[in-house]
Design a protein around this motif. Structure first.
Motif, PDB file in Angstrom:
ATOM      1  N   THR A  98       0.844  -1.202   0.000  1.00  0.00           N
ATOM      2  CA  THR A  98       0.000   0.000   0.000  1.00  0.00           C
ATOM      3  C   THR A  98       0.878   1.250   0.000  1.00  0.00           C
ATOM      4  N   GLU A  99       0.216   2.387  -0.193  1.00  0.00           N
ATOM      5  CA  GLU A  99       0.940   3.655  -0.253  1.00  0.00           C
ATOM      6  C   GLU A  99       1.071   4.323   1.113  1.00  0.00           C
ATOM      7  N   ARG A 100       0.150   4.033   2.010  1.00  0.00           N
ATOM      8  CA  ARG A 100       0.146   4.714   3.304  1.00  0.00           C
ATOM      9  C   ARG A 100       0.098   3.680   4.435  1.00  0.00           C
ATOM     10  N   TYR A 101       0.816   4.007   5.515  1.00  0.00           N
ATOM     11  CA  TYR A 101       0.936   3.097   6.651  1.00  0.00           C
ATOM     12  C   TYR A 101       0.749   3.903   7.944  1.00  0.00           C
ATOM     13  N   LEU A 102       0.002   3.325   8.859  1.00  0.00           N
ATOM     14  CA  LEU A 102      -0.217   3.950  10.159  1.00  0.00           C
ATOM     15  C   LEU A 102       0.164   2.942  11.248  1.00  0.00           C
TER      16      LEU A 102
ATOM     17  N   ASP B 125       9.424  -3.142  18.187  1.00  0.00           N
ATOM     18  CA  ASP B 125      10.208  -1.942  17.914  1.00  0.00           C
ATOM     19  C   ASP B 125       9.537  -1.214  16.746  1.00  0.00           C
ATOM     20  N   LEU B 126       8.687  -0.248  17.084  1.00  0.00           N
ATOM     21  CA  LEU B 126       7.900   0.427  16.047  1.00  0.00           C
ATOM     22  C   LEU B 126       8.785   1.260  15.127  1.00  0.00           C
ATOM     23  N   LYS B 127       9.882   1.798  15.636  1.00  0.00           N
ATOM     24  CA  LYS B 127      10.802   2.559  14.795  1.00  0.00           C
ATOM     25  C   LYS B 127      11.443   1.648  13.748  1.00  0.00           C
TER      26      LYS B 127
ATOM     27  N   ASP C 103       3.166   6.989   9.103  1.00  0.00           N
ATOM     28  CA  ASP C 103       2.859   7.856  10.236  1.00  0.00           C
ATOM     29  C   ASP C 103       2.717   7.012  11.502  1.00  0.00           C
ATOM     30  N   GLU C 104       3.069   7.594  12.630  1.00  0.00           N
ATOM     31  CA  GLU C 104       2.957   6.918  13.921  1.00  0.00           C
ATOM     32  C   GLU C 104       1.997   7.697  14.809  1.00  0.00           C
ATOM     33  N   LEU C 105       1.122   6.974  15.495  1.00  0.00           N
ATOM     34  CA  LEU C 105       0.133   7.575  16.388  1.00  0.00           C
ATOM     35  C   LEU C 105       0.300   6.984  17.788  1.00  0.00           C
ATOM     36  N   ASP C 106       0.728   7.814  18.724  1.00  0.00           N
ATOM     37  CA  ASP C 106       0.905   7.392  20.119  1.00  0.00           C
ATOM     38  C   ASP C 106      -0.320   7.821  20.914  1.00  0.00           C
ATOM     39  N   LEU C 107      -1.100   6.860  21.380  1.00  0.00           N
ATOM     40  CA  LEU C 107      -2.306   7.135  22.149  1.00  0.00           C
ATOM     41  C   LEU C 107      -1.982   7.251  23.637  1.00  0.00           C
TER      42      LEU C 107
ATOM     43  N   TYR D  75      -1.759  -2.013  14.777  1.00  0.00           N
ATOM     44  CA  TYR D  75      -2.273  -1.607  16.096  1.00  0.00           C
ATOM     45  C   TYR D  75      -1.673  -2.542  17.133  1.00  0.00           C
ATOM     46  N   ALA D  76      -0.820  -1.996  18.010  1.00  0.00           N
ATOM     47  CA  ALA D  76      -0.101  -2.829  18.974  1.00  0.00           C
ATOM     48  C   ALA D  76      -0.028  -2.117  20.313  1.00  0.00           C
TER      49      ALA D  76
END
Length: 267
Positions: free
Chosen positions: A62-66, A108-110, A129-133, A168-169
């Motif tokens: 895909t083109e986009r990753y979250l 290791d999300l990075k 993109d990374e989303l920290d909740l 989602y982790a």
């Protein structure tokens, strides 16, 4: 059929909610059709899942990753049907769903983000993109719902703009501050109000039976200061009036002088 698969995917994340206290669920879903890994065990280490992610994303599908990080997440947090409605809705729309109920350790999300950039090099320019909740407290149903609302807005944007892959982790374990709020039962609260009312009535009765000069204050410091100033000013005025009244002038001072000296002056 898709709804059944979505429910089964989330149910798998909750099947062994109490297997490990330091484990967390893992969910990957994508708008592209991906070949699922052969390892379908619901209890895996973070290293095994990392390898499965690399095989799934090796072709840059895909083109986009979250990449979503939810600290303090446990499988039991996703057990309620209304816990994450926006995540469930997006899972229903996805073409590929890969879930693991218990992941021991932390991803290791990075490193995952760097792997996606490397896999897509030379083919497309991926948007990662990374989303920290917010971290979940011990009883974090409300926080989880607020985080799901925030995630839902991001997912709607991803779904409108084309192909996407969502990871989602559970993030690292974090301590959350607990705010204590006193919760009085109704009976205790009513008893406190009754005792305060009795004490107030007793104070009123004590003041009601006092003598007049003890119940009310008739002479205050302000009144005393005003009286002292009034006495001083009246003393000054009285002294001035006496000084003016004591002046004595002879009547001859107002008579016209007719002696020889006065005649000389007239000449």
């Amino acid at each position: 059929m898709r709804l059944f698969r979505t429910a089964a995917a989330l149910a798998a994340c909750c099947a062994s909610a109490h297997a490990f206290s330091d484990s967390s669920p893992f969910i990957l879903f994508s708008s592209a059709g991906l070949e699922l890994p052969a390892n379908s065990k619901q209890i895996q280490s973070s290293g095994e899942i990392q390898s499965s992610i690399q095989r799934l994303l090796a072709s840059c599908p895909t083109e986009r990753y979250l990449i979503v990080s939810q600290p303090n997440l446990n499988a039991g947090d996703l057990s309620a049907k209304d816990a994450v409605p926006n995540l469930r809705r997006s899972l229903e729309k996805a073409q590929t769903r890969y879930t693991v109920a218990e992941m021991a350790g932390q991803l290791d999300l990075k490193e995952i983000s760097a792997y996606i950039q490397k896999s897509c090099e030379g083919s497309v320019q991926p948007f990662v993109d990374e989303l920290d909740l917010a971290a979940l407290p011990s009883n974090g149903a409300r926080t989880l719902k607020e985080n799901d609302d925030e995630l839902g807005m991001v997912l709607e944007q991803y779904e409108r703009e084309g192909s996407y892959t969502i990871i989602y982790a559970g993030g690292p374990r974090k301590e959350t501050s607990v705010i204590y709020r006193a919760d009085f039962q109704d009976a205790v609260h009513q008893e406190l109000k009754r005792q305060l009312h009795i004490a107030h009535k007793r104070a009123e009765n004590r003041t009601r039976n006092l003598p007049l000069f003890e119940k009310y204050q008739y002479f205050s410091p302000g009144i005393f200061t005003a009286l002292v100033a009034f006495v001083i000013l009246m003393s000054i005025l009285y002294a001035g009036i006496l000084a003016v009244a004591s002046l004595e002038v002879p009547y001859g001072a107002f008579d016209k002088e007719m002696g020889p000296a006065a005649q000389k002056k007239q000449q």
